[in-house]
Design a protein around this motif. Structure first.
Motif, PDB file in Angstrom:
ATOM      1  N   VAL A 285       0.699  -1.228  -0.234  1.00  0.00           N
ATOM      2  CA  VAL A 285      -0.299  -0.029   0.100  1.00  0.00           C
ATOM      3  C   VAL A 285       0.912   1.205  -0.102  1.00  0.00           C
ATOM      4  O   VAL A 285       1.832   1.502   0.821  1.00  0.00           O
ATOM      5  CB  VAL A 285      -0.889  -0.208   1.385  1.00  0.00           C
ATOM      6  CG1 VAL A 285      -1.871   1.268   1.217  1.00  0.00           C
ATOM      7  CG2 VAL A 285      -1.907  -1.495   1.358  1.00  0.00           C
ATOM      8  N   VAL A 286       0.601   2.072  -0.928  1.00  0.00           N
ATOM      9  CA  VAL A 286       1.235   3.536  -1.012  1.00  0.00           C
ATOM     10  C   VAL A 286       0.060   4.443  -0.577  1.00  0.00           C
ATOM     11  O   VAL A 286      -0.692   4.964  -1.283  1.00  0.00           O
ATOM     12  CB  VAL A 286       1.815   3.804  -2.397  1.00  0.00           C
ATOM     13  CG1 VAL A 286       2.335   5.104  -2.321  1.00  0.00           C
ATOM     14  CG2 VAL A 286       2.857   2.633  -2.786  1.00  0.00           C
ATOM     15  N   ASP A 287       0.237   5.083   0.697  1.00  0.00           N
ATOM     16  CA  ASP A 287      -0.543   5.877   1.368  1.00  0.00           C
ATOM     17  C   ASP A 287      -0.317   7.313   0.752  1.00  0.00           C
ATOM     18  O   ASP A 287       0.899   7.742   0.865  1.00  0.00           O
ATOM     19  CB  ASP A 287      -0.782   5.925   2.884  1.00  0.00           C
ATOM     20  CG  ASP A 287      -1.449   4.592   3.183  1.00  0.00           C
ATOM     21  OD1 ASP A 287      -2.237   4.063   2.455  1.00  0.00           O
ATOM     22  OD2 ASP A 287      -1.148   4.223   4.409  1.00  0.00           O
ATOM     23  N   GLN A 359       1.310  -2.671  -6.596  1.00  0.00           N
ATOM     24  CA  GLN A 359       0.980  -1.717  -5.373  1.00  0.00           C
ATOM     25  C   GLN A 359      -0.361  -1.162  -5.603  1.00  0.00           C
ATOM     26  O   GLN A 359      -0.845  -1.002  -6.681  1.00  0.00           O
ATOM     27  CB  GLN A 359       1.822  -0.479  -5.479  1.00  0.00           C
ATOM     28  CG  GLN A 359       3.626  -0.918  -5.111  1.00  0.00           C
ATOM     29  CD  GLN A 359       4.530   0.040  -5.220  1.00  0.00           C
ATOM     30  OE1 GLN A 359       4.303   1.006  -5.860  1.00  0.00           O
ATOM     31  NE2 GLN A 359       5.283  -0.024  -4.222  1.00  0.00           N
ATOM     32  N   TRP A 360      -0.750  -0.766  -4.567  1.00  0.00           N
ATOM     33  CA  TRP A 360      -1.944   0.088  -4.465  1.00  0.00           C
ATOM     34  C   TRP A 360      -2.104   1.494  -3.886  1.00  0.00           C
ATOM     35  O   TRP A 360      -1.574   1.572  -2.731  1.00  0.00           O
ATOM     36  CB  TRP A 360      -3.212  -0.895  -3.594  1.00  0.00           C
ATOM     37  CG  TRP A 360      -4.695  -0.163  -3.453  1.00  0.00           C
ATOM     38  CD1 TRP A 360      -5.344   0.430  -4.421  1.00  0.00           C
ATOM     39  CD2 TRP A 360      -5.120  -0.003  -2.205  1.00  0.00           C
ATOM     40  NE1 TRP A 360      -6.469   0.537  -4.109  1.00  0.00           N
ATOM     41  CE2 TRP A 360      -6.594   0.345  -2.518  1.00  0.00           C
ATOM     42  CE3 TRP A 360      -4.927  -0.584  -1.088  1.00  0.00           C
ATOM     43  CZ2 TRP A 360      -7.537   0.677  -1.546  1.00  0.00           C
ATOM     44  CZ3 TRP A 360      -6.136  -0.432  -0.008  1.00  0.00           C
ATOM     45  CH2 TRP A 360      -7.141   0.186  -0.418  1.00  0.00           C
ATOM     46  N   SER A 361      -2.430   2.332  -4.561  1.00  0.00           N
ATOM     47  CA  SER A 361      -2.330   3.971  -3.978  1.00  0.00           C
ATOM     48  C   SER A 361      -3.445   3.998  -3.198  1.00  0.00           C
ATOM     49  O   SER A 361      -4.884   3.885  -3.610  1.00  0.00           O
ATOM     50  CB  SER A 361      -2.330   4.912  -4.997  1.00  0.00           C
ATOM     51  OG  SER A 361      -3.213   4.606  -6.037  1.00  0.00           O
ATOM     52  N   ARG A 362      -3.426   4.521  -1.956  1.00  0.00           N
ATOM     53  CA  ARG A 362      -4.703   4.731  -1.061  1.00  0.00           C
ATOM     54  C   ARG A 362      -4.602   6.247  -0.325  1.00  0.00           C
ATOM     55  O   ARG A 362      -3.646   6.696   0.100  1.00  0.00           O
ATOM     56  CB  ARG A 362      -4.732   3.818   0.133  1.00  0.00           C
ATOM     57  CG  ARG A 362      -6.006   3.896   1.101  1.00  0.00           C
ATOM     58  CD  ARG A 362      -5.748   2.897   2.105  1.00  0.00           C
ATOM     59  NE  ARG A 362      -4.948   3.013   2.662  1.00  0.00           N
ATOM     60  CZ  ARG A 362      -4.598   1.690   3.891  1.00  0.00           C
ATOM     61  NH1 ARG A 362      -5.358   0.700   4.026  1.00  0.00           N
ATOM     62  NH2 ARG A 362      -3.223   1.826   4.380  1.00  0.00           N
ATOM     63  N   CYS A 363      -5.801   6.890  -0.534  1.00  0.00           N
ATOM     64  CA  CYS A 363      -6.065   8.457   0.257  1.00  0.00           C
ATOM     65  C   CYS A 363      -6.336   8.059   1.517  1.00  0.00           C
ATOM     66  O   CYS A 363      -7.432   7.690   1.617  1.00  0.00           O
ATOM     67  CB  CYS A 363      -6.807   9.336  -0.777  1.00  0.00           C
ATOM     68  SG  CYS A 363      -6.773  10.872  -0.025  1.00  0.00           S
ATOM     69  N   THR A 364      -5.609   8.592   2.150  1.00  0.00           N
ATOM     70  CA  THR A 364      -6.027   8.439   3.790  1.00  0.00           C
ATOM     71  C   THR A 364      -6.674   9.619   4.396  1.00  0.00           C
ATOM     72  O   THR A 364      -7.373   9.474   5.418  1.00  0.00           O
ATOM     73  CB  THR A 364      -4.725   8.287   4.566  1.00  0.00           C
ATOM     74  OG1 THR A 364      -3.744   9.187   4.485  1.00  0.00           O
ATOM     75  CG2 THR A 364      -4.133   6.801   4.213  1.00  0.00           C
ATOM     76  N   SER A 365      -6.446  10.785   3.688  1.00  0.00           N
ATOM     77  CA  SER A 365      -7.189  12.186   4.326  1.00  0.00           C
ATOM     78  C   SER A 365      -7.198  13.204   3.168  1.00  0.00           C
ATOM     79  O   SER A 365      -6.346  13.194   2.323  1.00  0.00           O
ATOM     80  CB  SER A 365      -6.425  12.503   5.602  1.00  0.00           C
ATOM     81  OG  SER A 365      -5.208  13.022   5.203  1.00  0.00           O
TER      82      SER A 365
END
Length: 377
Positions: A285-287, A359-365
């Motif tokens: 995961v790439v936050d 990989q998976w890019s994930r927006c955290t905020s």
């Protein structure tokens, strides 16, 4: 011709444009009768009705034609397309988790935890899929459990929440040690269509990428994306015969139970070529966070513009959430946030980031604010 770019409404065998049908019908009547029709003529009322009914009939013909192909079929017709390639629609799946049974310190003897032992969290019940024993020599036992209700209702129970035995066993406590996940509704048309189009890949015995993707997607409707590649050595070179299958679910990172299920599905002798070693893994995961400042036109309604920008971001993020390997591109983000009323988009975060296929890019905020400066429109 790239069929992936073909729009559904462009697939027709007959024209179903009302104005065209009406013009053709009027011209045909005038040629046959020798009479020039005016809008007020009684014949026009009959012709209008005929043209409307003809349009409906042609639309039905075109729709029936589209329903013959899996790229455009829906509902039952899509199920029939799947039947042609031995690919049934995936039914709703149940959530899974791991339950840890613990024998109390003062308890002696051997205790059997039978297959089908039920542990509840409120009205939601899970039952073990295998059996095991507890004893003074081994006071803990981890067993996989599946929810009795299919669908998403069993998802999201944090560790320790599933802890009420339906039929208590003296001296034994139980609680989940993993978050319950993997429950999904019946497979959607779009997901099912993709598997049908992948089905011919499964006919090969040479282990093509598409075949591994097909068999992985077949495990559960909760799986939304799959990447197939090779394990790599320390210097980044692919290792022959070492296949890495990365799985993403609609809720994000797959659970250990789902990974194990996909691993079993891809390890079968009728699925995996003889010399392949398959490893199934969750994506790395790439936050990242979104921090942006909008410069508005003078007179623009700040609340409305910010709400529109947040809505645009939500749609953009939703489209990315179920895909692996999508780069984080600032220009794309600035483009979608430049809604009506926005003069400029000042993007503070994120920066350009290249995402690997596994990989998976994930927006955290997110933080979408406005500048004190405005621009004249």
């Amino acid at each position: 011709m790239d069929l992936n770019k073909l729009k559904r409404e462009d697939v027709k065998v007959v024209s179903d444009d009302l104005s065209e049908i009406l013009a053709q019908t009027i011209a045909d009547y005038e040629a046959r009768s020798g009479k020039t029709l005016q809008p007020a003529h009684i014949e026009r009322l009959l012709i209008n009705t005929y043209a409307y009914r003809e349009t409906l009939a042609r639309k039905a013909v075109n729709e029936a034609y589209r329903q013959q192909h899996p790229r455009f079929a829906t509902g039952l017709m899509l199920d029939l397309c799947g039947d042609d390639v031995n690919t049934p629609r995936l039914e709703a799946s149940a959530a899974r988790c791991t339950i840890r049974f613990t024998l109390a310190a003062g308890q002696g003897g051997t205790v059997l935890i039978a297959q089908g032992t039920q542990i509840a969290a409120g009205a939601t019940v899970f039952q073990t899929t295998s059996s095991g024993t507890l004893s003074p020599a081994g006071r803990t036992l981890d067993l996989e459990a599946v929810c009795l209700q299919t669908g998403v209702s069993g998802n999201g129970f944090s560790a320790g929440q599933i802890n009420a035995p339906v039929n208590p066993i003296d001296g034994v406590s139980a609680a989940n040690i993993t978050v319950s996940a993997g429950g999904a509704a019946e497979e959607s048309d779009d997901a099912y269509r993709r598997r049908i189009l992948l089905a011919p890949e499964s006919f090969s015995v040479a282990g093509p990428v598409g075949a591994y993707e097909y068999f992985a997607r077949r495990v559960s409707p909760v799986i939304c994306d799959v990447h197939v590649g090779n394990l790599q050595s320390s210097d980044g070179a692919p290792i022959g015969g070492q296949v890495l299958v990365t799985v993403l679910t609609k809720t994000g990172v797959p659970s250990l139970e789902l990974i194990n299920e996909v691993q079993r599905a891809l390890s079968g002798e009728r699925v995996r070529p003889l010399c392949d070693t398959v490893t199934v893994a969750a994506p790395s995961v790439v936050d990242y966070t979104l921090d942006v400042e909008l410069v508005l036109f003078t007179g623009a309604n700040t609340a409305e513009v910010v709400a529109a920008a947040k809505q645009a971001w939500a749609a953009y993020e939703a489209a990315r959430r179920e895909k692996l390997g999508l780069d984080i591109v600032p220009l794309d983000i600035q483009t979608i946030l430049k809604v009506d009323g926005v003069y400029n988009v000042i993007l503070k975060k994120p920066t350009l980031t290249v995402i690997k296929p596994e990989q998976w890019s994930r927006c955290t905020s997110i933080n979408i604010g406005t500048s004190s400066e405005t621009a004249e429109g």
